[in-house]
Design an enzyme around this catalytic site. Structure first.
Site, mmCIF file in Angstrom:
data_model
loop_
_atom_site.group_PDB
_atom_site.id
_atom_site.type_symbol
_atom_site.label_atom_id
_atom_site.label_comp_id
_atom_site.label_asym_id
_atom_site.label_seq_id
_atom_site.Cartn_x
_atom_site.Cartn_y
_atom_site.Cartn_z
ATOM 1 N N TYR A 69 0.814 -1.218 0.000
ATOM 2 C CA TYR A 69 0.000 0.000 0.000
ATOM 3 C C TYR A 69 0.852 1.275 0.000
ATOM 4 O O TYR A 69 0.609 2.204 0.782
ATOM 5 C CB TYR A 69 -0.947 0.035 1.212
ATOM 6 C CG TYR A 69 -1.996 -1.059 1.271
ATOM 7 C CD1 TYR A 69 -2.299 -1.853 0.164
ATOM 8 C CD2 TYR A 69 -2.685 -1.301 2.450
ATOM 9 C CE1 TYR A 69 -3.245 -2.864 0.243
ATOM 10 C CE2 TYR A 69 -3.650 -2.301 2.529
ATOM 11 C CZ TYR A 69 -3.913 -3.075 1.415
ATOM 12 O OH TYR A 69 -4.864 -4.073 1.512
ATOM 13 N N PRO A 209 -15.726 -3.350 2.868
ATOM 14 C CA PRO A 209 -16.969 -3.574 3.612
ATOM 15 C C PRO A 209 -18.150 -2.742 3.121
ATOM 16 O O PRO A 209 -19.279 -3.116 3.348
ATOM 17 C CB PRO A 209 -16.581 -3.179 5.053
ATOM 18 C CG PRO A 209 -15.403 -2.274 4.902
ATOM 19 C CD PRO A 209 -14.656 -2.787 3.706
HETATM 20 N N1 LIG Z 1 -6.881 -8.186 1.496
HETATM 21 C C1 LIG Z 1 -7.035 -7.530 0.374
HETATM 22 O O1 LIG Z 1 -6.760 -8.049 -0.714
HETATM 23 C C2 LIG Z 1 -7.550 -6.124 0.409
HETATM 24 C C3 LIG Z 1 -7.927 -5.468 -0.779
HETATM 25 C C4 LIG Z 1 -8.414 -4.151 -0.671
HETATM 26 C C5 LIG Z 1 -8.508 -3.528 0.564
HETATM 27 N N2 LIG Z 1 -8.113 -4.205 1.697
HETATM 28 C C6 LIG Z 1 -8.204 -3.588 3.026
HETATM 29 O O2 LIG Z 1 -9.568 -3.278 3.271
HETATM 30 C C7 LIG Z 1 -9.688 -1.908 3.660
HETATM 31 C C8 LIG Z 1 -11.057 -1.391 3.245
HETATM 32 O O3 LIG Z 1 -11.263 -1.592 1.874
HETATM 33 P P1 LIG Z 1 -11.501 -0.424 0.829
HETATM 34 O O4 LIG Z 1 -10.953 0.852 1.345
HETATM 35 O O5 LIG Z 1 -11.021 -0.883 -0.483
HETATM 36 O O6 LIG Z 1 -13.073 -0.369 0.685
HETATM 37 P P2 LIG Z 1 -14.282 0.242 1.553
HETATM 38 O O7 LIG Z 1 -13.851 0.430 2.967
HETATM 39 O O8 LIG Z 1 -15.462 -0.618 1.257
HETATM 40 O O9 LIG Z 1 -14.568 1.619 0.835
HETATM 41 C C9 LIG Z 1 -13.701 2.707 0.807
HETATM 42 C C10 LIG Z 1 -14.255 3.700 -0.205
HETATM 43 O O10 LIG Z 1 -15.524 4.145 0.227
HETATM 44 C C11 LIG Z 1 -15.489 5.544 0.510
HETATM 45 N N3 LIG Z 1 -16.097 5.730 1.842
HETATM 46 C C12 LIG Z 1 -15.632 5.324 3.042
HETATM 47 N N4 LIG Z 1 -16.469 5.653 4.027
HETATM 48 C C13 LIG Z 1 -17.513 6.279 3.439
HETATM 49 C C14 LIG Z 1 -18.707 6.861 3.931
HETATM 50 N N5 LIG Z 1 -18.985 6.853 5.238
HETATM 51 N N6 LIG Z 1 -19.552 7.429 3.044
HETATM 52 C C15 LIG Z 1 -19.291 7.453 1.723
HETATM 53 N N7 LIG Z 1 -18.169 6.908 1.181
HETATM 54 C C16 LIG Z 1 -17.279 6.332 2.038
HETATM 55 C C17 LIG Z 1 -14.044 5.945 0.544
HETATM 56 O O11 LIG Z 1 -13.885 7.233 0.015
HETATM 57 P P3 LIG Z 1 -13.495 8.486 0.959
HETATM 58 O O12 LIG Z 1 -12.017 8.433 1.110
HETATM 59 O O13 LIG Z 1 -14.012 9.649 0.204
HETATM 60 O O14 LIG Z 1 -14.216 8.303 2.270
HETATM 61 C C18 LIG Z 1 -13.412 4.915 -0.385
HETATM 62 O O15 LIG Z 1 -13.504 5.328 -1.729
HETATM 63 C C19 LIG Z 1 -8.503 -1.227 2.980
HETATM 64 O O16 LIG Z 1 -8.139 -0.009 3.606
HETATM 65 C C20 LIG Z 1 -7.433 -2.283 3.161
HETATM 66 O O17 LIG Z 1 -6.866 -2.181 4.463
HETATM 67 C C21 LIG Z 1 -7.650 -5.479 1.618
#
Ligand SMILES: NC(=O)c1ccc[n+]([C@@H]2O[C@H](COP(=O)([O-])OP(=O)(O)OC[C@H]3O[C@@H](n4cnc5c(N)ncnc54)[C@H](OP(=O)(O)O)[C@@H]3O)[C@@H](O)[C@H]2O)c1
Length: 287
Positions: A69, A209
């Protein structure tokens, strides 16, 4: 589920606790730090630092990151080292160029040692294999992970994006305490893996999530449940995951302080069974 009595007022603490590996107690609502290096488009370290510190102020004590990352691990150390007692930083290794798995033992060792350096740690509490590499025998990949654990560089081992069969085979080689798979209200293909985690006492960490934001604004039922609770759709999606299983550990990611506060406050939402059934009916089931 129990909670540390001294700090019940912090929103993340309302999510209850889960003991990773039966030993490392964390609150179930954590933070995903993947997006921090690109916080609000241009990398702005001070904004990322502030989000991390605010997460801790809100009671978050589980932060997920990865070697892959960008500057995420450096930002965590810059913002939070020396780390507050009880903070668990979960990182990952084994993802090479273009997001392809790279499970060569020398690569996994280098990734782990790089994470230790960047995070300024002697031991990584939870080190996750980002992807199993189909080109490398499992025994070689988990063999080096076992060595790193025996050397004290890793305390607990997790895996990411695995099937039930892969998880079972991995567990024959090394003790696995968490699984991180993509899972949310609309993407429930990993139900069987979640069930396996529940049965084995493993933590299940759903990534994406809120489907990286794609879940929001797509379901009138989600909108109606959120309105009824005076909550946002993101909060309801997160509350559903917490409700779905006591094995769930959440790591929603954001670069926005407002979204961070909103997401952590999802721990305070209690869904009633009718809402849960309506949400599960209205969104996509297992696929
Ligand atoms: N193991 C794996 O292969 C893998 C892959 C991907 C991710 N991950 C981990 O999972 C974590 C979470 O996944 P993710 O960040 O991809 O997806 P997520 O948590 O489902 O969604 C994040 C996205 O949603 C937006 N968001 C967040 N809170 C919000 C809210 N309250 N209202 C509206 N939009 C919102 C964020 O934009 P804003 O910045 O504008 O809030 C961002 O674009 C990552 O940080 C990482 O640690 C793991």
């Amino acid at each position: 589920m129990t909670d540390r009595p001294e700090a019940r007022s912090l929103p993340a603490h309302a999510s209850g606790t889960f003991a990773i590996g039966g030993e490392l107690s964390v609150h179930r609502l954590g933070f995903g730090a993947m997006r921090l290096p690109g916080v609000r488009g241009e990398p702005r370290p001070s904004a990322a630092h502030e989000i991390l510190r605010e997460a801790v102020r809100l009671g978050v004590d589980l932060i997920d990151t990865a070697q892959a990352y960008g500057r995420s691990e450096d930002l965590i150390a810059e913002a939070l080292h020396p780390y507050p007692e009880g903070l668990v930083i979960a990182t990952k290794g084994g993802l090479g160029r273009g997001g392809r798995p790279d499970g060569r033992p020398e690569r996994l060792r280098a990734d782990c040692e790089g994470s230790l350096r960047r995070l300024r740690l002697d031991t990584i509490d939870l080190w996750q294999l980002h992807r199993i590499d189909p080109e490398i025998p499992l025994e070689e990949q988990f063999g080096v992970v076992r060595e790193l654990r025996d050397e004290g560089k890793i305390r607990f081992v997790g895996v990411s994006e695995v099937s039930v069969d892969e998880l079972r085979r991995a567990r024959q080689m090394v003790d696995i305490v968490t699984v991180q798979n993509r899972f949310n209200l609309a993407e429930r293909a990993a139900e069987d893996v979640l069930g396996e985690c529940e049965a084995g006492g493993l933590g299940f960490v759903p990534w994406a999530p809120i489907a990286m934001g794609d879940l929001l604004g797509t379901s009138s039922t989600l909108a109606a449940v959120a309105a009824g609770l005076e909550a946002t759709e993101a909060q309801v999606a997160l509350a559903w995951l917490l409700h779905r299983s006591p094995a769930v550990l959440l790591i929603p990611g954001t670069g926005s302080p407002e979204h961070l506060r909103e997401n952590v406050s999802a721990a305070l939402i209690e869904l009633v069974e009718n809402d849960v059934l309506a949400l599960e009916d209205a969104t996509q089931g297992p696929s």
